[in-house]
Design an enzyme around this catalytic site. Structure first.
Site, mmCIF file in Angstrom:
data_model
loop_
_atom_site.group_PDB
_atom_site.id
_atom_site.type_symbol
_atom_site.label_atom_id
_atom_site.label_comp_id
_atom_site.label_asym_id
_atom_site.label_seq_id
_atom_site.Cartn_x
_atom_site.Cartn_y
_atom_site.Cartn_z
ATOM 1 N N ASP A 206 0.792 -1.281 0.074
ATOM 2 C CA ASP A 206 0.211 -0.058 -0.002
ATOM 3 C C ASP A 206 0.825 1.033 0.054
ATOM 4 O OD1 ASP A 206 -1.687 2.230 0.446
ATOM 5 O OD2 ASP A 206 -2.890 1.211 1.838
ATOM 6 N N HIS A 211 0.938 8.187 3.823
ATOM 7 C CA HIS A 211 1.580 7.427 4.815
ATOM 8 C C HIS A 211 3.057 7.481 4.769
ATOM 9 C CE1 HIS A 211 -2.268 5.352 5.309
ATOM 10 N NE2 HIS A 211 -2.271 5.067 4.057
ATOM 11 N N ILE A 226 0.317 9.586 8.380
ATOM 12 C CA ILE A 226 -0.337 8.709 9.312
ATOM 13 C C ILE A 226 -0.273 7.231 8.917
ATOM 14 C CG2 ILE A 226 -1.902 10.432 9.818
ATOM 15 C CD1 ILE A 226 -4.246 8.866 8.015
ATOM 16 N N GLY A 229 -4.685 2.217 8.414
ATOM 17 C CA GLY A 229 -5.733 1.741 9.029
ATOM 18 C C GLY A 229 -5.427 0.294 9.015
HETATM 19 C C1 LIG Z 1 -9.794 -0.848 -3.427
HETATM 20 C C2 LIG Z 1 -8.745 -0.745 -2.272
HETATM 21 C C3 LIG Z 1 -8.792 0.785 -1.800
HETATM 22 C C4 LIG Z 1 -7.872 0.925 -0.587
HETATM 23 C C5 LIG Z 1 -7.706 2.261 0.015
HETATM 24 C C6 LIG Z 1 -6.979 2.079 1.172
HETATM 25 C C7 LIG Z 1 -6.396 3.491 1.695
HETATM 26 C C8 LIG Z 1 -6.120 3.553 2.984
HETATM 27 C C9 LIG Z 1 -6.149 4.729 3.496
HETATM 28 C C10 LIG Z 1 -5.797 4.648 5.024
HETATM 29 O O1 LIG Z 1 -5.341 3.755 5.710
HETATM 30 S S1 LIG Z 1 -6.348 6.166 5.880
HETATM 31 C C11 LIG Z 1 -5.559 5.947 7.457
HETATM 32 C C12 LIG Z 1 -6.834 4.904 8.169
HETATM 33 N N1 LIG Z 1 -8.105 5.800 8.379
HETATM 34 C C13 LIG Z 1 -8.185 6.770 9.441
HETATM 35 O O2 LIG Z 1 -7.376 7.166 9.808
HETATM 36 C C14 LIG Z 1 -9.481 7.402 9.221
HETATM 37 C C15 LIG Z 1 -9.992 7.498 10.801
HETATM 38 N N2 LIG Z 1 -11.398 8.317 10.844
HETATM 39 C C16 LIG Z 1 -11.623 9.436 10.942
HETATM 40 O O3 LIG Z 1 -10.730 10.203 10.675
HETATM 41 C C17 LIG Z 1 -12.900 9.973 10.941
HETATM 42 O O4 LIG Z 1 -13.735 8.974 11.349
HETATM 43 C C18 LIG Z 1 -13.668 10.143 9.466
HETATM 44 C C19 LIG Z 1 -13.567 8.967 8.528
HETATM 45 C C20 LIG Z 1 -12.916 11.465 8.772
HETATM 46 C C21 LIG Z 1 -15.039 10.683 9.484
HETATM 47 O O5 LIG Z 1 -15.323 11.471 10.668
HETATM 48 P P1 LIG Z 1 -16.185 12.758 10.609
HETATM 49 O O6 LIG Z 1 -16.228 13.678 11.663
HETATM 50 O O7 LIG Z 1 -16.109 13.473 9.000
HETATM 51 O O8 LIG Z 1 -17.636 11.801 10.536
HETATM 52 P P2 LIG Z 1 -18.863 11.890 11.082
HETATM 53 O O9 LIG Z 1 -19.448 13.377 11.076
HETATM 54 O O10 LIG Z 1 -19.013 11.417 12.553
HETATM 55 O O11 LIG Z 1 -19.931 11.061 10.437
HETATM 56 C C22 LIG Z 1 -20.501 11.401 8.960
HETATM 57 C C23 LIG Z 1 -20.904 10.133 8.516
HETATM 58 O O12 LIG Z 1 -20.017 9.183 8.166
HETATM 59 C C24 LIG Z 1 -20.257 7.878 8.630
HETATM 60 N N3 LIG Z 1 -18.901 7.609 9.230
HETATM 61 C C25 LIG Z 1 -18.207 8.213 10.149
HETATM 62 N N4 LIG Z 1 -16.829 7.618 10.387
HETATM 63 C C26 LIG Z 1 -17.135 6.750 9.513
HETATM 64 C C27 LIG Z 1 -15.981 5.547 9.148
HETATM 65 N N5 LIG Z 1 -14.734 5.493 9.755
HETATM 66 N N6 LIG Z 1 -16.318 4.728 8.261
HETATM 67 C C28 LIG Z 1 -17.495 4.690 7.736
HETATM 68 N N7 LIG Z 1 -18.578 5.536 7.896
HETATM 69 C C29 LIG Z 1 -18.137 6.643 8.875
HETATM 70 C C30 LIG Z 1 -21.201 8.259 10.194
HETATM 71 O O13 LIG Z 1 -21.888 7.247 10.461
HETATM 72 C C31 LIG Z 1 -21.804 9.344 9.543
HETATM 73 O O14 LIG Z 1 -22.956 8.778 8.922
HETATM 74 P P3 LIG Z 1 -24.429 8.950 9.295
HETATM 75 O O15 LIG Z 1 -24.738 8.457 10.626
HETATM 76 O O16 LIG Z 1 -24.653 10.597 9.544
HETATM 77 O O17 LIG Z 1 -25.382 8.288 8.405
#
Ligand SMILES: CCCCCCC/C=C/C(=O)SCCNC(=O)CCNC(=O)[C@H](O)C(C)(C)COP(=O)(O)OP(=O)(O)OC[C@H]1O[C@@H](n2cnc3c(N)ncnc32)[C@H](O)[C@@H]1OP(=O)(O)O
Length: 307
Positions: A206, A211, A226, A229
């Protein structure tokens, strides 16, 4: 003429991905294990040496179940060209991961993968895209299934009616976090990640610059690169294998997690675990910021008699 929509949901959900092959060797499986912290605390660790070395006459290394997540890496490039989806790849975050494991992984293999779009949700400020990847051994035997959600910040608001667009092939996979019990955890495991953790983990395939590249990380809103995940998830599941499964990786049947907050490489992860029947509910906190960064559950094939 009106501008073409940035997100065209009909085009996205009807997209057919090509089948993709993912090959790995024992060396790749060992590198992956090191990338998620195996033997980082103790190179003599009886519990973990088996993931990186043929210990005590062992014929092959043992493979950690979270290696499953690597099988889908080939689809990362497909996302960049997905018809109907325009987004800034620097703002993509991994939101959730769900894995079902049907049999132990061989120490090397040539895996055939089939993928489809399994969900698309308009959250206004973001779009959530779900991809499901089913993986087979060369013999055609089913090996595992991954369902991943990516959170595309800065997109969204594409719904044509007042009701936000939401398509899900598996409605149950909407929220993969877990309700954390109020009771004391069954086990707690603390482990430091290395400042170079993401640089090591990326060698498993990845290569997203979020990252590794300080400038890209800053554009994405972080003070520095960062951790992946899936690296954090790998630390958590390894902690569960140690603390609940008596070191037996093949006890893990399903893995489910929601990434709640980013982790900076070098931070200390505290994995708290609760047992509910054959389910382990877990939460990972970053010690330095006292913040929960990941929560989820794993289902186990069977519990050891000592529990
Ligand atoms: C095909 C292969 C593709 C591979 C790609 C892989 C790439 C890898 C990248 C990474 O590794 S990035 C590092 C790992 N991830 C993180 O660090 C993310 C950590 N999480 C956050 O920062 C936050 O949770 C967020 C994702 C930014 C969301 O926060 P935010 O404050 O914007 O959300 P909310 O207002 O609370 O919610 C809005 C809405 O979205 C839903 N939701 C919230 N978080 C998530 C989540 N983690 N996954 C899925 N859905 C999420 C939440 O339920 C809300 O929906 P409703 O309830 O309003 O319907």
């Amino acid at each position: 003429m009106a501008d073409a929509p940035v997100i065209d949901p009909e085009l996205i959900v009807s997209h057919q991905f090509p089948e993709k092959t993912y090959s790995y060797t024992e060396r790749d499986a060992a590198l992956y294990a090191l990338g998620i912290g195996a033997c980082a605390r103790d190179a003599l660790d009886k519990n973990e040496l088996k993931y990186v070395y043929h210990q005590d006459g062992q014929q092959s290394i043992q493979v950690l179940p979270t290696l499953a997540a690597l099988f889908s890496l080939g689809y990362t490039s497909e996302l960049a060209h997905l018809p109907g989806l325009q987004y800034d790849p620097r703002l993509l975050l991994h939101g959730q991961q769900y894995i079902e494991i049907y049999k132990p992984f061989p120490s090397s293999g040539c895996i055939q993968n089939k993928a489809c779009i399994s969900g698309l949700h308009d959250k206004g400020k973001a779009t959530i895209l779900e991809i499901e990847i089913t993986s087979y051994e060369e013999s055609g035997e089913l090996l595992c299934m991954n369902r991943m959600s990516v959170y595309l910040r800065g997109t969204g608001g594409f719904s044509k009616s007042s009701h936000p667009y939401s398509y899900s092939k598996n409605p149950a996979s909407k929220n993969l976090s877990a309700k954390i019990p109020k009771s004391q955890p069954f086990a707690v495991y603390e482990e430091c990640t290395q400042p170079s953790q993401a640089l090591l983990y990326r060698l498993s395939g990845d290569y997203n610059p979020l990252h590794s590249d300080p400038m890209i990380a800053e554009i994405a809103g972080f003070s520095r690169p960062i951790l992946h995940g899936l690296c954090t998830l790998g630390f958590a599941v390894r902690a569960i294998i140690r603390c609940v499964c008596s070191g037996e990786p093949n006890m893990i049947k399903t893995i489910s997690g929601r990434f709640l907050l980013h982790v900076y490489p070098g931070e200390t992860l505290i994995t708290e675990m609760w047992l509910e029947g054959s389910r382990v509910i877990f939460q990972v906190k970053v010690k330095e910021r006292n913040r929960a960064v990941l929560s989820g559950f794993t289902d186990l094939n069977r519990l050891t008699s000592s529990l």
